[in-house]
Design a protein around this motif. Structure first.
Motif: not given
Length: 163
Positions: A71, A74, A81
């Motif tokens: 996460g 990203r 994702s």
């Protein structure tokens, strides 16, 4: 007053510490770093984005937030994702990273740069390290402190542009 046909204000090229001189030098250094990273990516069967992800995973070890997570990666790289998953799949298959579930919360996945990946990068980038060390050797400790302060401030300013 300038007309629309006048060229924009250009800083003099003969000012070695002017903004234009810095811009030219930083662009040239960035271009060479990108070329070297692209060559490493090609040699490892990776994409340039994969190498940028590797750098983010490596640098995360120095941050307060702890190990990199998919996460955070990203967000840092401004990817979807799915793109992060594909990137991590390639990096894991190539032996550069491993995914490890957190002992505290099994839903959390930490990304770690493998020893084999570090060794491959270290071997590939050894000439760059030697060049960096040779450049450093031509400066005094006081000068190097100023250079490091400038680079840290540039990184801080660039980080502000991400937010």
């Amino acid at each position: 007053m300038r007309s629309a046909d006048d060229p924009p204000h250009v800083l003099p090229l003969d000012d070695p510490i002017g903004l234009q001189a810095f811009a030219v030098l930083l662009r040239a250094m960035n271009a060479d770093f990108n070329r070297i990273a692209q060559e490493f990516a090609h040699a490892q069967g990776l994409h340039l984005t994969d190498v940028q992800a590797l750098i983010a995973v490596l640098d995360a070890d120095r941050e307060e937030a702890g190990p990199m997570t998919p996460g955070r990666l990203r967000t840092r790289m401004n990817l979807t994702s799915g793109a992060v998953t594909a990137c991590l799949d390639r990096l894991e298959k190539a032996g550069h990273v491993r995914r490890v579930r957190s002992a505290d919360d099994r839903r959390v996945v930490h990304l770690h740069y493998t020893r084999a990946g570090r060794d491959a990068a270290r071997a590939y980038f050894r000439p760059l390290a030697r060049s960096t060390d040779a450049a450093r050797a031509s400066f005094s400790a006081d000068e190097l402190h100023v250079v490091v302060r400038f680079m840290a401030e540039m990184n801080h300013q660039l980080a502000q542009l991400r937010t």
